[in-house]
Design a protein around this motif. Sequence first.
Motif, short mmCIF file in Angstrom:
data_model
loop_
_atom_site.label_atom_id
_atom_site.label_comp_id
_atom_site.label_asym_id
_atom_site.label_seq_id
_atom_site.Cartn_x
_atom_site.Cartn_y
_atom_site.Cartn_z
N THR A 110 0.83 -1.21 0.00
CA THR A 110 0.00 0.00 0.00
C THR A 110 0.86 1.26 0.00
O THR A 110 0.66 2.16 -0.84
N ALA A 111 1.81 1.34 0.93
CA ALA A 111 2.64 2.54 1.02
C ALA A 111 3.48 2.73 -0.23
O ALA A 111 3.65 3.85 -0.72
N GLY A 112 3.99 1.61 -0.79
CA GLY A 112 4.79 1.70 -2.00
C GLY A 112 3.98 2.18 -3.19
O GLY A 112 4.46 2.95 -4.03
N THR A 113 2.73 1.74 -3.27
CA THR A 113 1.84 2.17 -4.35
C THR A 113 1.56 3.66 -4.25
O THR A 113 1.61 4.39 -5.25
N VAL A 114 1.25 4.13 -3.05
CA VAL A 114 0.99 5.56 -2.85
C VAL A 114 2.22 6.38 -3.22
O VAL A 114 2.12 7.40 -3.93
N ALA A 115 3.38 5.92 -2.79
CA ALA A 115 4.62 6.66 -3.07
C ALA A 115 4.89 6.72 -4.57
O ALA A 115 5.26 7.77 -5.11
N GLN A 116 4.69 5.59 -5.28
CA GLN A 116 4.95 5.63 -6.72
C GLN A 116 3.93 6.48 -7.45
O GLN A 116 4.25 7.15 -8.44
N ALA A 117 2.69 6.47 -6.97
CA ALA A 117 1.67 7.32 -7.58
C ALA A 117 2.12 8.78 -7.56
O ALA A 117 2.01 9.49 -8.58
N TYR A 118 2.65 9.21 -6.44
CA TYR A 118 3.09 10.60 -6.35
C TYR A 118 4.35 10.85 -7.16
O TYR A 118 4.53 11.96 -7.70
#
Length: 321
Positions: A110-118
């Motif tokens: 989850t955190a990795g997905t949010v970070a890559q989205a940004y």
Amino acid sequence: MQDTAKKSPGNALEALRGHSVVVADTGEFEAIRAFAPTDATTNPTLVLAAAKLPEYEGLVADAVAHGRAASGDRAAAAASRLMTLFGREIVGVVPRYVSTEVDARLSFDTAGTVAQAYRLLAAYDELGVDRDRILIKIASTWEGLRAARVLESQGVRCNLTLMFSPVQAAAACDAGATLISPFVGRITDWYKAHEGVEAYAPEADPGVLSVRRIHGYVKAYGYPTQVMAASFRNRDQILALAGCDLLTISPKLLDELAGLSGPVPRRLPDAGAEPARMRTDEAAFRRALNDDAMATEKLAEGIRRFAADQEALEAMLAAQL
């Protein structure tokens, strides 16, 4: 490619636009320009295929130069740059959204997905692309759905992909997803293999029926989430879903529809009988997905395939770094 969509104003493709938003399922912006869809969607598979064509050598060279200047994983940086370069070009062709996919290897992070989205949005900012034109495309795992909830709460629009079951759709709606992408053809593929059937009539096609159920659930409860049917195997599946909010269609099938005459009736109503409300807490989600063998298998397979194509894209670029 023959631009039949423009030459035949009375064709089935134009009639279909009266019921659904047409989205181009390709990374080739010249093909997108030919059919003038409203939106476009990309993924590593599509970008990998397009990047091998000579007309996109300039974009690949830009991505390689970017990777050479990057710190850390240069191949990953080059691949991310290439995805956003294609996105930038497509934004100049379609009037609304372009979906850009998060690395499938982050599907359970989850955190990795949010970070890559940004990171992707920052890359679009650098390229002068309005982030309001971008949908962040995320696999419909539990972790992906949690990431979408975070991103949507912060004003980042998301497209939940690799969707094969009603519980994934219900959870995405509860997460506030802008768009969901149930995969028609892959659902049908699974049932054909397991039932020993060579083909289904449109009204009995498991992929078509699944999307109709999802679309009906979304509309019955008044969610603002839009349903975009994806992964079509033939034009009959597309025509059987006329009236779905969006339909993402490959250039080959767009061309077939552009060459087909005759009326296209609306097949999906805006709302029907109210289905039972689904629980979408983690335990209920995981149990429902586990009980659906098709959805479990196709989700896992889809993540593996997208991850493999991401790795192939990075390997192609790494060879030039």
